[in-house]
Write an enzyme that holds these catalytic residues in place. Sequence first.
Site, PDB file in Angstrom:
ATOM      1  N   HIS A 145       0.887  -1.082  -0.205  1.00  0.00           N
ATOM      2  CA  HIS A 145       0.049  -0.121   0.186  1.00  0.00           C
ATOM      3  C   HIS A 145       0.889   1.238   0.006  1.00  0.00           C
ATOM      4  O   HIS A 145       1.778   1.150   0.723  1.00  0.00           O
ATOM      5  CB  HIS A 145      -0.752   0.021   1.190  1.00  0.00           C
ATOM      6  CG  HIS A 145      -2.083   0.999   0.892  1.00  0.00           C
ATOM      7  ND1 HIS A 145      -2.105   2.344   1.407  1.00  0.00           N
ATOM      8  CD2 HIS A 145      -3.349   0.568   0.787  1.00  0.00           C
ATOM      9  CE1 HIS A 145      -3.345   2.665   1.281  1.00  0.00           C
ATOM     10  NE2 HIS A 145      -4.084   1.697   0.574  1.00  0.00           N
ATOM     11  N   ASP A 188      -7.938  -5.026   0.174  1.00  0.00           N
ATOM     12  CA  ASP A 188      -8.450  -5.644  -1.059  1.00  0.00           C
ATOM     13  C   ASP A 188      -7.896  -7.218  -1.032  1.00  0.00           C
ATOM     14  O   ASP A 188      -8.546  -8.214  -1.770  1.00  0.00           O
ATOM     15  CB  ASP A 188      -7.770  -5.122  -2.383  1.00  0.00           C
ATOM     16  CG  ASP A 188      -8.433  -3.793  -2.761  1.00  0.00           C
ATOM     17  OD1 ASP A 188      -9.817  -3.650  -2.304  1.00  0.00           O
ATOM     18  OD2 ASP A 188      -7.892  -2.984  -3.084  1.00  0.00           O
TER      19      ASP A 188
HETATM   20  N1  COA Z   1       3.945  -7.761  -5.223  1.00  0.00           N
HETATM   21  C1  COA Z   1       5.166  -7.763  -5.311  1.00  0.00           C
HETATM   22  N2  COA Z   1       6.021  -6.859  -5.196  1.00  0.00           N
HETATM   23  C2  COA Z   1       5.730  -5.636  -4.530  1.00  0.00           C
HETATM   24  C3  COA Z   1       4.216  -5.489  -4.172  1.00  0.00           C
HETATM   25  C4  COA Z   1       3.389  -6.539  -4.457  1.00  0.00           C
HETATM   26  N3  COA Z   1       2.199  -6.493  -4.376  1.00  0.00           N
HETATM   27  N4  COA Z   1       4.263  -4.305  -3.642  1.00  0.00           N
HETATM   28  C5  COA Z   1       5.367  -3.735  -3.765  1.00  0.00           C
HETATM   29  N5  COA Z   1       6.304  -4.611  -4.242  1.00  0.00           N
HETATM   30  C6  COA Z   1       7.687  -4.380  -4.004  1.00  0.00           C
HETATM   31  C7  COA Z   1       7.995  -3.773  -5.585  1.00  0.00           C
HETATM   32  O1  COA Z   1       8.324  -4.584  -6.562  1.00  0.00           O
HETATM   33  C8  COA Z   1       9.383  -2.613  -5.163  1.00  0.00           C
HETATM   34  O2  COA Z   1      10.483  -3.571  -5.256  1.00  0.00           O
HETATM   35  P1  COA Z   1      11.734  -2.805  -5.868  1.00  0.00           P
HETATM   36  O3  COA Z   1      12.104  -1.972  -4.842  1.00  0.00           O
HETATM   37  O4  COA Z   1      12.594  -4.041  -6.132  1.00  0.00           O
HETATM   38  O5  COA Z   1      11.291  -2.312  -7.132  1.00  0.00           O
HETATM   39  C9  COA Z   1       8.999  -2.753  -3.780  1.00  0.00           C
HETATM   40  O6  COA Z   1       8.163  -3.431  -3.025  1.00  0.00           O
HETATM   41  C10 COA Z   1       8.264  -1.086  -3.527  1.00  0.00           C
HETATM   42  O7  COA Z   1       7.403  -1.150  -4.392  1.00  0.00           O
HETATM   43  P2  COA Z   1       6.499   0.249  -4.694  1.00  0.00           P
HETATM   44  O8  COA Z   1       5.678  -0.050  -5.947  1.00  0.00           O
HETATM   45  O9  COA Z   1       7.595   1.447  -4.743  1.00  0.00           O
HETATM   46  O10 COA Z   1       5.576   0.360  -3.455  1.00  0.00           O
HETATM   47  P3  COA Z   1       4.555   1.421  -3.605  1.00  0.00           P
HETATM   48  O11 COA Z   1       4.271   1.868  -2.180  1.00  0.00           O
HETATM   49  O12 COA Z   1       4.575   2.303  -4.388  1.00  0.00           O
HETATM   50  O13 COA Z   1       3.222   0.557  -4.251  1.00  0.00           O
HETATM   51  C11 COA Z   1       1.180  -0.368  -4.445  1.00  0.00           C
HETATM   52  C12 COA Z   1       2.059   0.420  -3.705  1.00  0.00           C
HETATM   53  C13 COA Z   1      -0.145  -0.609  -4.052  1.00  0.00           C
HETATM   54  C14 COA Z   1       1.165   0.370  -5.907  1.00  0.00           C
HETATM   55  C15 COA Z   1       1.687  -1.842  -4.548  1.00  0.00           C
HETATM   56  O14 COA Z   1       2.271  -2.349  -3.391  1.00  0.00           O
HETATM   57  C16 COA Z   1       0.899  -2.796  -5.421  1.00  0.00           C
HETATM   58  O15 COA Z   1       1.357  -2.808  -6.715  1.00  0.00           O
HETATM   59  N6  COA Z   1       0.265  -3.533  -4.891  1.00  0.00           N
HETATM   60  C17 COA Z   1      -0.670  -4.809  -5.915  1.00  0.00           C
HETATM   61  C18 COA Z   1      -1.939  -3.944  -6.372  1.00  0.00           C
HETATM   62  C19 COA Z   1      -2.757  -3.704  -5.086  1.00  0.00           C
HETATM   63  O16 COA Z   1      -3.018  -4.387  -4.275  1.00  0.00           O
HETATM   64  N7  COA Z   1      -3.448  -2.430  -5.067  1.00  0.00           N
HETATM   65  C20 COA Z   1      -4.312  -2.041  -4.406  1.00  0.00           C
HETATM   66  C21 COA Z   1      -3.998  -0.950  -3.335  1.00  0.00           C
HETATM   67  S1  COA Z   1      -5.194  -0.430  -2.306  1.00  0.00           S
END
Ligand code: COA
Length: 389
Positions: free
Chosen positions: A261, A317
Amino acid sequence: MAETTYAKGLEGVIAAESEICQIDGANGKLYYRGYSIEELAEHSSFEETTYLLLYEKLPSRRELEEFRRRMRESRQLPAAVRDMIREFPRAGSPMELLQSVVAYLSSTVEHQIEHSATCNCRRTLHQIAQMPVVLATYQRFKEGELYLQSRPDLSDGANFLYLLRGEEPSDEEGRIMDTCLVLHAEHGFNASTFTGRVVASTYSTCYCSISAAIGALAGFLHGGANERVLKMLDEIGSKDNVDSWLDKTLSARGRVMGMGHRVYQAKDPRAIIMERMLLDLSQEKGDTRLYDLLKQIEESFRARMEEKGKPIYPNVDFFSGSVYTLLGVPRYLFTPLFAAARSAGWLAHILEQRKDNRLFRPKAHFIGPEPRAYAPLEERPEPAEPAVV
Ligand code: COA
């Protein structure tokens, strides 16, 4: 003029003051007007939570009774809305239907666009109360069933399930559905709420503002992750496949849906409540398959991420789609249900925006061409390839 900074997607930019929702991402805490989500989920109802969001305080017994009566009376769908649902194109999305219904309802009231004790946005309430009814009715018509009147003795959650199935849900199911609405009622300044506030800042009606917010929620970067979690579960199939699926997905830099998140660095507090409700429901139904599969994914994923020093936890979710599935809600209604619940939070934000309004008017950093002379049509060369339409 104040010095301006550029933040793509407005990330980290504080765009307004708000008293509605507090999120402590580091410790996994969420409060609506100071009340913890755990306490609201345990003791409150969607109606009481809506009152809290709109009136800035918990209601007294009499206030709640009166508010509940008004909310339940407002569930009744006008004949024109029933016709809209019946005629809605089969290929259309129920999110588009919700947008249309809310926009239509706008034309049925005389607007007083102001923030006061008598503000009619808080008097009508159909812009919140009708949403779950519209969705259940959409499903009924889709299945060739007849329109069913709402039951004034049931909570919003129980009434939704009653309309959806045509029979009264158990007390436990009704309570769980209503709590799902409480959990989704508000979540701070995200894309849809911001959209609603931007529209409200022009002194457009609350209906136009909510309709725009629904449009923002419809995009898969915002709503929709719970549906994707279910697709992921279909793909994995059984607990035995979890490790190989994770190895394959993570080595291809894929994402585990429902994990991680932007705001929470701990387990999303709503996910903890959802998980408990999923377990209760699974036990009541004698089917823990989805629960067991999700827990296996959570554990195996956490172990892998901890090894990399990057703990990532479930968000709301991760469990919600399975709760809805066990309640008999079809997948395409997951995001619309989220919109139905969030309409309470959107309306609270719209009212707050009006209280101390300033029209939103950011600007873009211009990176286009310098001023240039207009060439008459006959002097413009034909390109070798015409522009793609
Ligand atoms: N699955 C796999 N790896 C994940 C992940 C996930 N769900 N969420 C984060 N990571 C990893 C990323 O690959 C990244 O690794 P890296 O540093 O090697 O590139 C690291 O964790 C940080 O990820 P980042 O995308 O920068 O974190 P964020 O805080 O910006 O992302 C989300 C938040 C929600 C976009 C992300 O966790 C995600 O895509 N989740 C899945 C979709 C989801 O459930 N969305 C609903 C949100 S309420």
